[in-house]
Design a protein around this motif. Structure first.
Motif, PDB file in Angstrom:
ATOM      1  N   ILE A 242      58.385 -65.891 -10.219  1.00 61.78           N
ATOM      2  CA  ILE A 242      59.699 -65.295 -10.480  1.00 61.78           C
ATOM      3  C   ILE A 242      60.302 -64.768  -9.173  1.00 61.78           C
ATOM      4  O   ILE A 242      61.484 -64.965  -8.882  1.00 61.78           O
ATOM      5  N   GLY A 243      59.484 -64.093  -8.357  1.00 61.70           N
ATOM      6  CA  GLY A 243      59.966 -63.592  -7.071  1.00 61.70           C
ATOM      7  C   GLY A 243      60.438 -64.716  -6.171  1.00 61.70           C
ATOM      8  O   GLY A 243      61.499 -64.624  -5.536  1.00 61.70           O
ATOM      9  N   LEU A 244      59.671 -65.802  -6.105  1.00 59.18           N
ATOM     10  CA  LEU A 244      60.014 -66.914  -5.224  1.00 59.18           C
ATOM     11  C   LEU A 244      61.231 -67.689  -5.708  1.00 59.18           C
ATOM     12  O   LEU A 244      61.923 -68.328  -4.906  1.00 59.18           O
ATOM     13  N   LEU A 245      61.518 -67.644  -7.003  1.00 60.21           N
ATOM     14  CA  LEU A 245      62.664 -68.378  -7.550  1.00 60.21           C
ATOM     15  C   LEU A 245      63.966 -67.579  -7.505  1.00 60.21           C
ATOM     16  O   LEU A 245      65.030 -68.117  -7.807  1.00 60.21           O
ATOM     17  N   THR A 246      63.890 -66.310  -7.135  1.00 64.18           N
ATOM     18  CA  THR A 246      65.085 -65.459  -7.113  1.00 64.18           C
ATOM     19  C   THR A 246      65.851 -65.670  -5.812  1.00 64.18           C
ATOM     20  O   THR A 246      65.261 -65.711  -4.732  1.00 64.18           O
ATOM     21  N   ARG A 247      67.150 -65.795  -5.923  1.00 60.45           N
ATOM     22  CA  ARG A 247      67.999 -66.108  -4.754  1.00 60.45           C
ATOM     23  C   ARG A 247      68.088 -64.915  -3.815  1.00 60.45           C
ATOM     24  O   ARG A 247      68.340 -63.788  -4.233  1.00 60.45           O
ATOM     25  N   VAL A 248      67.903 -65.174  -2.507  1.00 62.66           N
ATOM     26  CA  VAL A 248      67.872 -64.082  -1.526  1.00 62.66           C
ATOM     27  C   VAL A 248      69.101 -64.045  -0.613  1.00 62.66           C
ATOM     28  O   VAL A 248      69.310 -63.045   0.082  1.00 62.66           O
ATOM     29  N   LYS A 249      69.895 -65.110  -0.585  1.00 59.93           N
ATOM     30  CA  LYS A 249      71.065 -65.127   0.300  1.00 59.93           C
ATOM     31  C   LYS A 249      72.298 -64.612  -0.425  1.00 59.93           C
ATOM     32  O   LYS A 249      72.515 -64.895  -1.603  1.00 59.93           O
ATOM     33  N   HIS A 250      73.115 -63.859   0.307  1.00 59.22           N
ATOM     34  CA  HIS A 250      74.351 -63.316  -0.247  1.00 59.22           C
ATOM     35  C   HIS A 250      75.374 -64.434  -0.450  1.00 59.22           C
ATOM     36  O   HIS A 250      75.492 -65.350   0.363  1.00 59.22           O
ATOM     37  N   ASP A 251      76.111 -64.337  -1.522  1.00 61.48           N
ATOM     38  CA  ASP A 251      77.340 -65.113  -1.668  1.00 61.48           C
ATOM     39  C   ASP A 251      78.507 -64.248  -1.214  1.00 61.48           C
ATOM     40  O   ASP A 251      78.380 -63.018  -1.123  1.00 61.48           O
ATOM     41  N   ALA A 252      79.633 -64.888  -0.918  1.00 64.97           N
ATOM     42  CA  ALA A 252      80.818 -64.134  -0.511  1.00 64.97           C
ATOM     43  C   ALA A 252      81.201 -63.146  -1.615  1.00 64.97           C
ATOM     44  O   ALA A 252      81.257 -63.505  -2.796  1.00 64.97           O
ATOM     45  N   GLY A 253      81.418 -61.901  -1.227  1.00 68.41           N
ATOM     46  CA  GLY A 253      81.813 -60.863  -2.186  1.00 68.41           C
ATOM     47  C   GLY A 253      80.665 -60.143  -2.845  1.00 68.41           C
ATOM     48  O   GLY A 253      80.881 -59.173  -3.580  1.00 68.41           O
ATOM     49  N   GLU A 254      79.422 -60.588  -2.616  1.00 73.92           N
ATOM     50  CA  GLU A 254      78.267 -59.922  -3.201  1.00 73.92           C
ATOM     51  C   GLU A 254      77.832 -58.743  -2.328  1.00 73.92           C
ATOM     52  O   GLU A 254      77.671 -58.887  -1.111  1.00 73.92           O
ATOM     53  N   HIS A 255      77.650 -57.608  -2.946  1.00 75.35           N
ATOM     54  CA  HIS A 255      77.146 -56.443  -2.218  1.00 75.35           C
ATOM     55  C   HIS A 255      75.651 -56.592  -1.941  1.00 75.35           C
ATOM     56  O   HIS A 255      75.167 -56.252  -0.855  1.00 75.35           O
ATOM     57  N   GLU A 256      74.919 -57.116  -2.928  1.00 81.32           N
ATOM     58  CA  GLU A 256      73.488 -57.379  -2.793  1.00 81.32           C
ATOM     59  C   GLU A 256      73.184 -58.744  -3.368  1.00 81.32           C
ATOM     60  O   GLU A 256      73.812 -59.172  -4.347  1.00 81.32           O
ATOM     61  N   SER A 257      72.223 -59.440  -2.778  1.00 79.35           N
ATOM     62  CA  SER A 257      71.750 -60.684  -3.379  1.00 79.35           C
ATOM     63  C   SER A 257      70.917 -60.338  -4.612  1.00 79.35           C
ATOM     64  O   SER A 257      70.443 -59.205  -4.753  1.00 79.35           O
ATOM     65  N   PRO A 258      70.712 -61.297  -5.531  1.00 81.45           N
ATOM     66  CA  PRO A 258      69.874 -61.007  -6.702  1.00 81.45           C
ATOM     67  C   PRO A 258      68.479 -60.517  -6.337  1.00 81.45           C
ATOM     68  O   PRO A 258      67.925 -59.644  -7.009  1.00 81.45           O
ATOM     69  N   ALA A 259      67.897 -61.065  -5.249  1.00 80.55           N
ATOM     70  CA  ALA A 259      66.562 -60.631  -4.834  1.00 80.55           C
ATOM     71  C   ALA A 259      66.578 -59.182  -4.367  1.00 80.55           C
ATOM     72  O   ALA A 259      65.680 -58.401  -4.711  1.00 80.55           O
ATOM     73  N   GLU A 260      67.597 -58.801  -3.596  1.00 78.91           N
ATOM     74  CA  GLU A 260      67.697 -57.416  -3.136  1.00 78.91           C
ATOM     75  C   GLU A 260      67.896 -56.460  -4.309  1.00 78.91           C
ATOM     76  O   GLU A 260      67.284 -55.387  -4.365  1.00 78.91           O
ATOM     77  N   GLU A 261      68.732 -56.861  -5.243  1.00 75.35           N
ATOM     78  CA  GLU A 261      68.992 -56.020  -6.407  1.00 75.35           C
ATOM     79  C   GLU A 261      67.732 -55.845  -7.250  1.00 75.35           C
ATOM     80  O   GLU A 261      67.407 -54.728  -7.681  1.00 75.35           O
ATOM     81  N   LEU A 262      67.020 -56.961  -7.468  1.00 75.57           N
ATOM     82  CA  LEU A 262      65.807 -56.894  -8.282  1.00 75.57           C
ATOM     83  C   LEU A 262      64.718 -56.069  -7.585  1.00 75.57           C
ATOM     84  O   LEU A 262      64.045 -55.246  -8.221  1.00 75.57           O
ATOM     85  N   GLU A 263      64.560 -56.278  -6.288  1.00 74.15           N
ATOM     86  CA  GLU A 263      63.552 -55.507  -5.550  1.00 74.15           C
ATOM     87  C   GLU A 263      63.909 -54.025  -5.533  1.00 74.15           C
ATOM     88  O   GLU A 263      63.033 -53.163  -5.653  1.00 74.15           O
ATOM     89  N   HIS A 264      65.203 -53.732  -5.393  1.00 74.72           N
ATOM     90  CA  HIS A 264      65.672 -52.348  -5.393  1.00 74.72           C
ATOM     91  C   HIS A 264      65.313 -51.660  -6.710  1.00 74.72           C
ATOM     92  O   HIS A 264      64.941 -50.473  -6.720  1.00 74.72           O
ATOM     93  N   ARG A 265      65.375 -52.404  -7.804  1.00 77.76           N
ATOM     94  CA  ARG A 265      65.071 -51.826  -9.117  1.00 77.76           C
ATOM     95  C   ARG A 265      63.561 -51.750  -9.374  1.00 77.76           C
ATOM     96  O   ARG A 265      63.063 -50.786  -9.956  1.00 77.76           O
ATOM     97  N   LEU A 266      62.830 -52.795  -8.960  1.00 78.66           N
ATOM     98  CA  LEU A 266      61.421 -52.885  -9.326  1.00 78.66           C
ATOM     99  C   LEU A 266      60.488 -52.151  -8.371  1.00 78.66           C
ATOM    100  O   LEU A 266      59.418 -51.694  -8.795  1.00 78.66           O
ATOM    101  N   GLN A 267      60.859 -52.022  -7.089  1.00 74.05           N
ATOM    102  CA  GLN A 267      59.936 -51.456  -6.121  1.00 74.05           C
ATOM    103  C   GLN A 267      59.483 -50.031  -6.482  1.00 74.05           C
ATOM    104  O   GLN A 267      58.288 -49.729  -6.421  1.00 74.05           O
ATOM    105  N   PRO A 268      60.394 -49.124  -6.891  1.00 72.47           N
ATOM    106  CA  PRO A 268      59.925 -47.788  -7.296  1.00 72.47           C
ATOM    107  C   PRO A 268      59.026 -47.818  -8.527  1.00 72.47           C
ATOM    108  O   PRO A 268      58.079 -47.025  -8.635  1.00 72.47           O
ATOM    109  N   ILE A 269      59.328 -48.726  -9.468  1.00 71.06           N
ATOM    110  CA  ILE A 269      58.495 -48.850 -10.673  1.00 71.06           C
ATOM    111  C   ILE A 269      57.109 -49.350 -10.296  1.00 71.06           C
ATOM    112  O   ILE A 269      56.086 -48.854 -10.781  1.00 71.06           O
TER     113      ILE A 269
END
Length: 399
Positions: A242-269
């Motif tokens: 799941i981690g390897l399949l999550t997109r890590v590059k920003h698209d135009a207008g994205e504040h965070e990539s999906p990988a950054e957002e997911l890591e931001h949520r899961l890392q404290p947990i």
């Protein structure tokens, strides 16, 4: 008044989450959970601790009627492996590992740090009970523990030292993940495995099509995890995928990539709940003079201890030296070999993944407890030695 209390509660929760994202706090929480497990397992509460660990729940029809300890190992630890997969993907795509020459040094160190401990452990334990199973235990480095030691003891050292250790630990974890998938899968049920693959392909396609609905990603991830578990492959492999399949590059207008957002949520947990709970249920072994002495008389556990403390240091340094001398890699300008020696020592903190491999390689009993004891003792020795070496390097640089 209620609004103020709610705002204060949200602020306190946000502060706790922020602290759990720091490496020092994550490492201390992990250490605290381990210490608590050891205290309880050696107290009058030991029986209750064992009963809680063995208590089973979950749907039998889905092959998920697991003990609490198994839920911690197969379920909670999967979150840790999702975060590890996200970190690996980020390093491969936009981080240090995207450039082969930059990546060569930590990759070579990681390979040496896996091969030498395994070989050393095998040679020490060969012919002894459990000797052919113990070699895999000292292969892994614990990211959280190692980075916590570095963050506490080496704040004034160059940031490239942390980058080296993080990249090495990520490659090390990848090797341990492959090892778990290959060496500890006794049988494979093909139909559930194909179902898991289909769920993961669906997850990956949704990422590529820029679908943003996490209400669908969550069930797909849970389905993939349950099917991987049912297939006989260790369920944490689903987390890495799941981690390897999550997109890590920003698209135009994205504040965070999906990988950054997911890591931001899961890392404290992961740092505050999942890994400490796994350690709590994995590290509860009996500690006594006899039990500590048995680590040194049982060749399998002695091999694990020497593999982590000596093998990791020698292997990481040997891999790095070979890479530099062959011209495949260059030592970063801000670092010297004494810096790398200190980091090589800290990689002997096996901890989380080593404890997991110990549980997979050995049946519950005295020898598993001795192997776990060897992992804990080796991690303590490695962290103390590394802390002394890192502090010496800090003093040398600040004179």
């Amino acid at each position: 008044m209620r609004r103020r209390r709610a705002q204060a509660a949200r602020g306190a929760a946000a502060e706790v989450v922020r602290f759990l994202r720091t490496e020092q706090i994550g490492g201390l929480v992990l250490l605290g959970a381990t210490a608590l497990a050891l205290i309880i397992a050696n107290s009058p509460l030991a029986g209750a601790y064992q009963r809680l660990s063995a208590y089973t729940f979950g749907p039998e029809s889905l092959h998920l009627n697991l003990s609490v300890a198994q839920w911690a190992q197969d379920g909670l630890l999967t979150v840790f492996f999702v975060v590890a997969g996200l970190e690996l993907k980020r390093e491969l795509v936009v981080g240090e590992l995207r450039d082969l020459r930059q990546a060569a040094l930590p990759i070579a160190g990681a390979i040496g740090g896996m091969v030498v401990p395994a070989l050393l452990c095998f040679l020490i334990a060969y012919g002894a009970p459990g000797g052919t199973d113990a070699w895999a235990v000292p292969v892994a480095t614990d990211i959280a523990f190692a980075l916590a030691v570095l963050a506490i003891c080496a704040r004034d050292l160059p940031s490239s030292l942390r980058v080296f250790l993080l990249s090495l630990a990520i490659v090390d974890d990848l090797g341990a993940i492959v090892l778990i998938a290959v060496a500890f899968t006794a049988h494979v049920a093909l139909l559930p495995l194909l179902g898991a693959a289909a769920a993961l392909v669906g997850y990956g396609l949704l990422q590529q099509f820029r679908f943003r609905g996490w209400w669908l990603y969550g069930p797909l991830a849970l389905l993939a995890w349950a099917l991987v578990h049912a297939s006989g492959v260790h369920a944490t492999i689903a987390g890495v995928a799941i981690g390897l399949l999550t997109r890590v590059k920003h698209d135009a207008g994205e504040h965070e990539s999906p990988a950054e957002e997911l890591e931001h949520r899961l890392q404290p947990i992961s740092a505050g709940i999942c890994v400490p709970l796994f350690a709590f249920f994995a590290a509860g072994i009996t500690v006594s003079a006899g039990a500590l002495g048995a680590i040194f008389t049982d060749r399998a556990s002695l091999g694990v201890l020497v593999g982590l403390v000596v093998g990791k240091t020698v292997g990481v340094l040997a891999g790095a030296v070979i890479a530099v001398r062959s011209g495949a890699a260059a030592l970063p300008e801000a670092l010297n070999w004494r810096d790398l020696t200190a980091v090589a020592v800290v990689t002997g903190c096996g901890f989380t993944v080593s404890l997991l491999i110990a549980e997979l390689a050995f049946a519950p009993g005295d020898q598993q407890s001795r192997i776990k004891g060897a992992v804990l003792l080796a991690s303590l020795i490695a962290s103390l030695l590394a802390a002394a070496l890192l502090r010496r390097q800090v003093r040398a640089r600040t004179r």
